[in-house]
Scaffold this motif. Structure first.
Motif, PDB file in Angstrom:
ATOM      1  N   UNK A 136       0.742  -1.095  -0.099  1.00 52.95           N
ATOM      2  CA  UNK A 136      -0.183  -0.144   0.004  1.00 52.95           C
ATOM      3  C   UNK A 136       0.882   1.318  -0.048  1.00 52.95           C
ATOM      4  N   UNK A 137       0.259   2.225   0.165  1.00 49.41           N
ATOM      5  CA  UNK A 137       0.971   3.769   0.490  1.00 49.41           C
ATOM      6  C   UNK A 137       0.442   4.374   1.638  1.00 49.41           C
ATOM      7  N   UNK A 138       1.431   5.087   2.072  1.00 49.46           N
ATOM      8  CA  UNK A 138       1.174   6.012   3.319  1.00 49.46           C
ATOM      9  C   UNK A 138       1.546   7.500   2.852  1.00 49.46           C
ATOM     10  N   UNK A 139       0.975   8.371   3.553  1.00 48.65           N
ATOM     11  CA  UNK A 139       1.456   9.835   3.574  1.00 48.65           C
ATOM     12  C   UNK A 139       1.056  10.376   4.974  1.00 48.65           C
ATOM     13  N   UNK A 140       1.916  11.540   5.064  1.00 44.33           N
ATOM     14  CA  UNK A 140       1.473  12.095   6.483  1.00 44.33           C
ATOM     15  C   UNK A 140       2.272  13.435   6.690  1.00 44.33           C
ATOM     16  N   UNK A 141       2.044  13.930   7.813  1.00 44.21           N
ATOM     17  CA  UNK A 141       2.931  15.151   8.221  1.00 44.21           C
ATOM     18  C   UNK A 141       3.332  14.945   9.617  1.00 44.21           C
ATOM     19  N   UNK A 142       4.481  15.555  10.028  1.00 46.85           N
ATOM     20  CA  UNK A 142       5.114  15.536  11.337  1.00 46.85           C
ATOM     21  C   UNK A 142       5.513  16.841  11.870  1.00 46.85           C
ATOM     22  N   UNK A 143       5.144  17.066  13.013  1.00 46.70           N
ATOM     23  CA  UNK A 143       5.598  18.436  13.445  1.00 46.70           C
ATOM     24  C   UNK A 143       6.617  18.191  14.340  1.00 46.70           C
ATOM     25  N   UNK A 144       7.956  18.557  13.838  1.00 44.61           N
ATOM     26  CA  UNK A 144       8.920  18.174  14.529  1.00 44.61           C
ATOM     27  C   UNK A 144       9.355  18.864  15.651  1.00 44.61           C
TER      28      UNK A 144
END
Length: 170
Positions: A139-147
């Motif tokens: 599958x695929x994944x995507x995201x954002x991380x607030x570092x």
């Protein structure tokens, strides 16, 4: 878009082989394998540990909601190559009944912008415990991380394959 083509290819293969749909476990690929769509979202917290110049080891914990798995705990051990713009690692999804689904991921890592890092790529399911002991799929994944806050959100979509006999595991 690529994952939808992958799902369609699996469905087309199953229909061409004369397999029937099973409403309980998903699309039957053969007498012994089933394919189940897996889709969901996670909220995460993370800790980054420098391991080399331009590289971080990132330990991620989270809570997810997935089709087929329901409420799921998430753990990932990732290596972020900031200079090379890549993210690779391993993932463990723990379903409410304790069954674990293992996966590997590989994909691009966006440059931090205003403290936000974009992640994504391909995830490959590599087995697990209980009903996922013989699991596979992609599958695929995507995201954002607030570092800065060390929090994130991820979206996942793919196809999970496993033996029909494993699906009956408690």
């Amino acid at each position: 878009m690529r994952i939808r083509r992958y799902i369609m290819a699996l469905a087309t293969t199953a229909v061409a082989a004369g397999c029937s749909a099973d409403s309980t476990t998903g699309l039957a690929l053969s007498e012994s394998r089933v394919a189940v769509p897996l889709k969901g979202n996670c909220t995460t917290t993370s800790t980054a540990i420098p391991v080399a110049p331009g590289q971080l080891r990132i330990l991620v914990n989270g809570q997810c909601q997935f089709t087929h798995l329901g409420t799921t705990r998430f753990f990932a051990d990732q290596v972020a190559n900031i200079a090379g713009g890549t993210l690779t690692g391993s993932n463990v999804f723990t379903a409410a009944n304790g069954d674990q689904l293992f996966a590997r991921n590989d994909g691009p890592l966006g440059a931090p912008l205003n403290g936000i890092l974009t992640v994504g790529g391909v995830v490959t399911f590599t087995g697990g415990t209980g009903r996922f002991a013989n699991a596979s799929g992609q599958g695929q994944f995507s995201g954002e991380v607030n570092i800065i806050a060390r929090t994130g959100t991820d979206s996942w979509e793919g196809m999970l394959l496993y033996r029909a006999s494993d699906a009956a595991s408690p």
